[in-house]
Design a protein around this motif. Sequence first.
Motif, mmCIF file in Angstrom:
data_model
loop_
_atom_site.group_PDB
_atom_site.id
_atom_site.type_symbol
_atom_site.label_atom_id
_atom_site.label_comp_id
_atom_site.label_asym_id
_atom_site.label_seq_id
_atom_site.Cartn_x
_atom_site.Cartn_y
_atom_site.Cartn_z
ATOM 1 N N SER A 113 0.820 -1.180 0.070
ATOM 2 C CA SER A 113 -0.172 -0.070 -0.026
ATOM 3 C C SER A 113 0.906 1.272 -0.089
ATOM 4 O O SER A 113 0.460 2.246 -0.234
ATOM 5 N N ALA A 172 -4.265 1.372 -1.307
ATOM 6 C CA ALA A 172 -4.186 1.547 -2.706
ATOM 7 C C ALA A 172 -4.703 0.476 -3.557
ATOM 8 O O ALA A 172 -4.969 -0.447 -2.850
ATOM 9 N N LYS A 183 -5.123 7.729 0.687
ATOM 10 C CA LYS A 183 -5.063 6.779 -0.764
ATOM 11 C C LYS A 183 -3.783 7.009 -1.318
ATOM 12 O O LYS A 183 -3.563 8.342 -1.784
ATOM 13 N N ASN A 184 -2.960 6.307 -1.732
ATOM 14 C CA ASN A 184 -1.732 6.171 -1.893
ATOM 15 C C ASN A 184 -1.531 5.856 -3.236
ATOM 16 O O ASN A 184 -1.470 4.619 -3.839
ATOM 17 N N LYS A 185 -1.908 6.641 -4.345
ATOM 18 C CA LYS A 185 -1.950 6.429 -6.019
ATOM 19 C C LYS A 185 -0.618 7.025 -6.362
ATOM 20 O O LYS A 185 0.165 6.663 -7.025
#
Length: 195
Positions: free
Chosen positions: A11, A131, A173-175
Motif C-alpha cells: 500500500s 492503494a 489513498k496512495n496512488k
Amino acid sequence: MIIGLTGGIGSGKTTVAKIFSKFQNTTVYYADIEAKKLMITSNVIKENMINEFGENTYINGQLNTTHIADIVFNDKEKLKTLNEIVHPEVYKHLTQFVEKNKNKDYILYENAILFENKSDSFCDKIITVTAPIDIRINRVIERDKVSSKSVKTRIQNQWNNDLKIMQSNYVIKNKKLKDTEKQVFKIHNILTNQL
C-alpha cells in the motif's frame, strides 16, 4: 502522542512514513525493520525461532527469510506463533523508543499488522494507507522479486482494508505521490494543531 500507521502489503506505508519523517519534531518507529533487526540480535527471539521453525531458520547468523516465509504464509497458526515470538520483544523496544522521544510532537508507529497483533491499543490515533489491489501487487512483485501468487497469499494473511479503515481516524489513498504528500501535510497539520 503515538500515531499508528498501517496498511496492507504494497500500500506504500513506508513511502508515507518517509514523508512524515521530514517534519520537524516528529520521529518514526518502523516496526518491520526493528523486528527484523531484533530477530538477528535478540537471543530470546533466536532461541524461540529455532525451537519453533528448525535449524534452517538462521544461516551464518542471518535470518533465512525464504524458509520462514514458506512456512508462515502457508499456515496461519505458524504465522500467529511467529508474531507471538517477535511481538513482545518489539513492544519492549518500542517502549524504550517512545521514552527516548517523549519530547516529540508525535511518534509515528509504522506497523503492517497493527490491528492483527493488537498494537492499535496503545495508539492515540490511527492512519491507514490504501492503494488499488493491482498497484499493490505490482509494487510487491517489483520490490521483493516474487510471484503474483506469493503476493496474493500474503494479502490473504492480512486484515481486509475495510476492517482497517473502519477503525482508523484517517485514511491516505496512495496512488500518485503528489496527492499522497498533500494528504500527509493535511493530517500533520491536524495532529500538530491539536497539541
